[in-house]
Design a protein around this motif. Structure first.
Motif, PDB file in Angstrom:
ATOM      1  N   SER A   4       0.836  -1.199   0.000  1.00 33.90           N
ATOM      2  CA  SER A   4       0.000   0.000   0.000  1.00 33.90           C
ATOM      3  C   SER A   4       0.871   1.250   0.000  1.00 33.90           C
ATOM      4  N   LEU A   5       0.360   2.285  -0.593  1.00 32.31           N
ATOM      5  CA  LEU A   5       1.050   3.563  -0.632  1.00 32.31           C
ATOM      6  C   LEU A   5       0.437   4.455   0.429  1.00 32.31           C
ATOM      7  N   GLU A   6       1.237   4.897   1.366  1.00 32.51           N
ATOM      8  CA  GLU A   6       0.760   5.750   2.448  1.00 32.51           C
ATOM      9  C   GLU A   6       1.248   7.171   2.205  1.00 32.51           C
ATOM     10  N   ALA A   7       0.342   8.132   2.297  1.00 32.64           N
ATOM     11  CA  ALA A   7       0.728   9.535   2.124  1.00 32.64           C
ATOM     12  C   ALA A   7       1.460  10.058   3.357  1.00 32.64           C
ATOM     13  N   ILE A   8       1.132   9.484   4.525  1.00 32.11           N
ATOM     14  CA  ILE A   8       1.729   9.938   5.784  1.00 32.11           C
ATOM     15  C   ILE A   8       2.111   8.711   6.606  1.00 32.11           C
ATOM     16  N   LYS A   9       3.338   8.704   7.094  1.00 29.15           N
ATOM     17  CA  LYS A   9       3.799   7.638   7.987  1.00 29.15           C
ATOM     18  C   LYS A   9       4.184   8.277   9.316  1.00 29.15           C
ATOM     19  N   TYR A  10       3.717   7.683  10.412  1.00 26.20           N
ATOM     20  CA  TYR A  10       4.035   8.205  11.742  1.00 26.20           C
ATOM     21  C   TYR A  10       4.241   7.037  12.686  1.00 26.20           C
ATOM     22  N   LYS A  11       5.423   6.989  13.285  1.00 22.73           N
ATOM     23  CA  LYS A  11       5.729   5.935  14.241  1.00 22.73           C
ATOM     24  C   LYS A  11       6.845   6.424  15.148  1.00 22.73           C
ATOM     25  N   ASN A  12       6.671   6.203  16.446  1.00 25.07           N
ATOM     26  CA  ASN A  12       7.689   6.579  17.439  1.00 25.07           C
ATOM     27  C   ASN A  12       8.112   8.048  17.316  1.00 25.07           C
ATOM     28  N   GLU A  16       6.869  11.067   8.505  1.00 30.72           N
ATOM     29  CA  GLU A  16       7.361  11.084   7.128  1.00 30.72           C
ATOM     30  C   GLU A  16       6.170  11.368   6.223  1.00 30.72           C
ATOM     31  N   ILE A  17       6.373  12.272   5.288  1.00 36.22           N
ATOM     32  CA  ILE A  17       5.296  12.595   4.353  1.00 36.22           C
ATOM     33  C   ILE A  17       5.734  12.261   2.934  1.00 36.22           C
ATOM     34  N   ASP A  31      11.284  13.523   5.833  1.00 35.91           N
ATOM     35  CA  ASP A  31      11.126  13.622   7.281  1.00 35.91           C
ATOM     36  C   ASP A  31      10.560  14.979   7.644  1.00 35.91           C
ATOM     37  N   CYS A  32       9.776  14.995   8.691  1.00 39.65           N
ATOM     38  CA  CYS A  32       9.176  16.235   9.182  1.00 39.65           C
ATOM     39  C   CYS A  32       9.267  16.215  10.704  1.00 39.65           C
ATOM     40  N   ALA A  57      -0.303  18.777   9.937  1.00 42.36           N
ATOM     41  CA  ALA A  57      -0.185  19.875  10.903  1.00 42.36           C
ATOM     42  C   ALA A  57      -0.173  19.339  12.335  1.00 42.36           C
ATOM     43  N   ALA A  58      -1.096  18.460  12.651  1.00 43.26           N
ATOM     44  CA  ALA A  58      -1.190  17.928  14.015  1.00 43.26           C
ATOM     45  C   ALA A  58       0.026  17.082  14.380  1.00 43.26           C
ATOM     46  N   LEU A  59       0.458  16.218  13.472  1.00 39.43           N
ATOM     47  CA  LEU A  59       1.578  15.336  13.796  1.00 39.43           C
ATOM     48  C   LEU A  59       2.918  16.072  13.801  1.00 39.43           C
ATOM     49  N   SER A  60       3.063  17.107  12.985  1.00 39.42           N
ATOM     50  CA  SER A  60       4.313  17.886  13.048  1.00 39.42           C
ATOM     51  C   SER A  60       4.393  18.623  14.385  1.00 39.42           C
ATOM     52  N   LEU A  61       3.255  19.073  14.896  1.00 38.51           N
ATOM     53  CA  LEU A  61       3.223  19.690  16.220  1.00 38.51           C
ATOM     54  C   LEU A  61       3.568  18.653  17.292  1.00 38.51           C
TER      55      LEU A  61
END
Length: 79
Positions: A4-12, A16-17, A31-32, A57-61
């Motif tokens: 699958s292609l994910e537009a946003i990855k968030y872990k730990n 990553e966007i 990386d963000c 926006a929320a995850l970068s915060l």
């Protein structure tokens, strides 16, 4: 099964966007780590669509707050 292609990855606390400016020729994640980087990604339209913009926006915060919390915990005032 296709990956699958994910537009946003968030872990730990790592965000990553997918740089959507490069699609469909290239699939590159960036990386963000801060709200500034999140804002730049949104402003430069690397992230598109209302849900993806809000999540970025929320995850970068969240990433920035986590980093600042780590800095404060170590007692180091400069990030």
């Amino acid at each position: 099964m296709k990956p699958s292609l994910e537009a946003i990855k968030y872990k730990n606390n790592k965000l990553e966007i997918l740089n959507q400016l490069l699609l469909p020729d290239c699939f590159e994640y960036e990386d963000c780590f801060s709200t500034e980087q999140g804002w730049q990604a949104i402003h430069q339209m690397k992230v598109r669509g209302a849900p993806a913009i809000a999540i970025t926006a929320a995850l970068s915060l969240a990433c920035e707050l986590s980093r600042l919390e780590d800095v404060a915990r170590r007692g180091n005032l400069s990030p």
